[in-house]
Design a protein around this motif. Sequence first.
Motif, mmCIF file in Angstrom:
data_model
loop_
_atom_site.group_PDB
_atom_site.id
_atom_site.type_symbol
_atom_site.label_atom_id
_atom_site.label_comp_id
_atom_site.label_asym_id
_atom_site.label_seq_id
_atom_site.Cartn_x
_atom_site.Cartn_y
_atom_site.Cartn_z
ATOM 1 N N THR A 65 12.843 -16.098 -56.874
ATOM 2 C CA THR A 65 13.525 -15.394 -55.787
ATOM 3 C C THR A 65 13.995 -16.373 -54.721
ATOM 4 O OG1 THR A 65 11.896 -13.683 -56.170
ATOM 5 C CG2 THR A 65 13.291 -13.398 -54.262
ATOM 6 N N ARG A 66 13.176 -17.385 -54.454
ATOM 7 C CA ARG A 66 13.570 -18.367 -53.448
ATOM 8 C C ARG A 66 14.822 -19.112 -53.889
ATOM 9 N NH1 ARG A 66 8.273 -21.161 -51.078
ATOM 10 N NH2 ARG A 66 9.875 -22.445 -50.180
ATOM 11 N N GLU A 67 14.866 -19.449 -55.166
ATOM 12 C CA GLU A 67 16.044 -20.176 -55.648
ATOM 13 C C GLU A 67 17.306 -19.324 -55.518
ATOM 14 O OE1 GLU A 67 15.857 -22.105 -59.525
ATOM 15 O OE2 GLU A 67 13.986 -23.009 -58.805
ATOM 16 N N ASN A 101 22.632 -17.931 -50.132
ATOM 17 C CA ASN A 101 22.933 -18.309 -48.746
ATOM 18 C C ASN A 101 23.926 -19.465 -48.712
ATOM 19 O OD1 ASN A 101 21.174 -16.404 -47.739
ATOM 20 N ND2 ASN A 101 19.443 -17.810 -47.726
ATOM 21 N N VAL A 117 8.105 -15.578 -57.132
ATOM 22 C CA VAL A 117 8.432 -15.986 -55.764
ATOM 23 C C VAL A 117 9.378 -17.183 -55.832
ATOM 24 C CG1 VAL A 117 7.500 -16.953 -53.624
ATOM 25 C CG2 VAL A 117 6.276 -15.137 -54.773
ATOM 26 N N GLU A 118 9.063 -18.124 -56.726
ATOM 27 C CA GLU A 118 9.875 -19.331 -56.857
ATOM 28 C C GLU A 118 11.306 -18.960 -57.264
ATOM 29 O OE1 GLU A 118 10.841 -22.689 -56.118
ATOM 30 O OE2 GLU A 118 8.797 -22.140 -55.561
ATOM 31 N N GLU A 166 14.194 -16.615 -47.510
ATOM 32 C CA GLU A 166 13.371 -17.031 -48.652
ATOM 33 C C GLU A 166 11.958 -16.482 -48.498
ATOM 34 O OE1 GLU A 166 13.339 -21.213 -49.586
ATOM 35 O OE2 GLU A 166 15.361 -21.387 -48.773
ATOM 36 N N PRO A 167 11.448 -15.792 -49.520
ATOM 37 C CA PRO A 167 10.070 -15.287 -49.392
ATOM 38 C C PRO A 167 9.058 -16.422 -49.484
ATOM 39 C CG PRO A 167 10.934 -14.848 -51.577
ATOM 40 C CD PRO A 167 12.054 -15.460 -50.802
ATOM 41 N N GLN A 168 7.953 -16.276 -48.779
ATOM 42 C CA GLN A 168 6.883 -17.278 -48.837
ATOM 43 C C GLN A 168 5.694 -16.661 -49.567
ATOM 44 O OE1 GLN A 168 7.487 -20.268 -47.663
ATOM 45 N NE2 GLN A 168 9.439 -19.651 -46.770
ATOM 46 N N ALA A 187 17.782 -16.870 -53.426
ATOM 47 C CA ALA A 187 18.119 -16.717 -52.006
ATOM 48 C C ALA A 187 18.829 -17.972 -51.482
ATOM 49 C CB ALA A 187 16.849 -16.453 -51.193
ATOM 50 N N ARG A 188 18.300 -19.146 -51.826
ATOM 51 C CA ARG A 188 18.896 -20.398 -51.360
ATOM 52 C C ARG A 188 20.334 -20.526 -51.846
ATOM 53 N NH1 ARG A 188 13.864 -23.442 -51.567
ATOM 54 N NH2 ARG A 188 14.026 -23.447 -53.800
#
Length: 246
Positions: free
Chosen positions: A6-8, A14, A3-4, A93-95, A10-11
């Motif tokens: 993927t968030r990076e 974007n 998840v972490e 961003e996924p949570q 995505a950030r």
Amino acid sequence: MHVELTREIARRFNHLYGREPDFEEKAKAALKTIGKKNSKLYETLRKQYQEQGDHEALEKARALLESQQHITLGDRERLFGYLEGGGKIILPEPQALLTKASKMPGLDGQKMSKSYGNTIALRDTPKEVDQKIKTMPTDPARVRRTDPGDPEKCPVWQFHLVYSNDDLKNWVQDGCRSAKIGCLECKQPVIDAVQAELDPIRQRAAEFSADMAGVRTIINQGCEAAREVADATLEEVRKAMGLTHE
Ligand code: SF4
């Protein structure tokens, strides 16, 4: 961990590709589509967040956007991005979705992991579960039944924290420290709780095992639904990166 990661991604994505040249104008035009009252409220909340870092205002504005029926997906994402001052959010961003007991300890007190060989599997038989918990290590100070122990030094206590109510936890704390209870006695409520949790899971697993055709149908339907969403996202990603052949 994933998840972490993927968030990076995505950030970063974007940040690099979410800024359309006329982003601000497009966001303002999108605002007009949600009605006067809503757009005024959106502006107030956006200001509160951007000027005072008011996270409650940010949440309210997000909820407001979520509730809008007549808005295109692109405009909605633009307005989500505009709220935070950045560009359009192409990859949200996924949570993480965590249950109350988000970390499950293993049978030896370390993180539960297959590679440590300290797991209880969802499809372990009742006998296997019974055996695994009965042979769990306990506080090494309790060599004899009459030796007092300390739950903080015992992996079984970690399980009580996940499964037991306050009365039971007090019984363990008191009984262990005063050697009023034995370790097997202490483990029994944990065994019962794990079995009660696994029983319906085992039952469902048996039903699915007996109906593999049904399982394949569920997988195919899931794949199809996921593909539709992924296609739409990929299309946006290609557009943002200028990879479309128009
Ligand atoms: S009584 Fe319970 S908490 Fe104490 S050492 Fe034994 S198993 Fe662990």
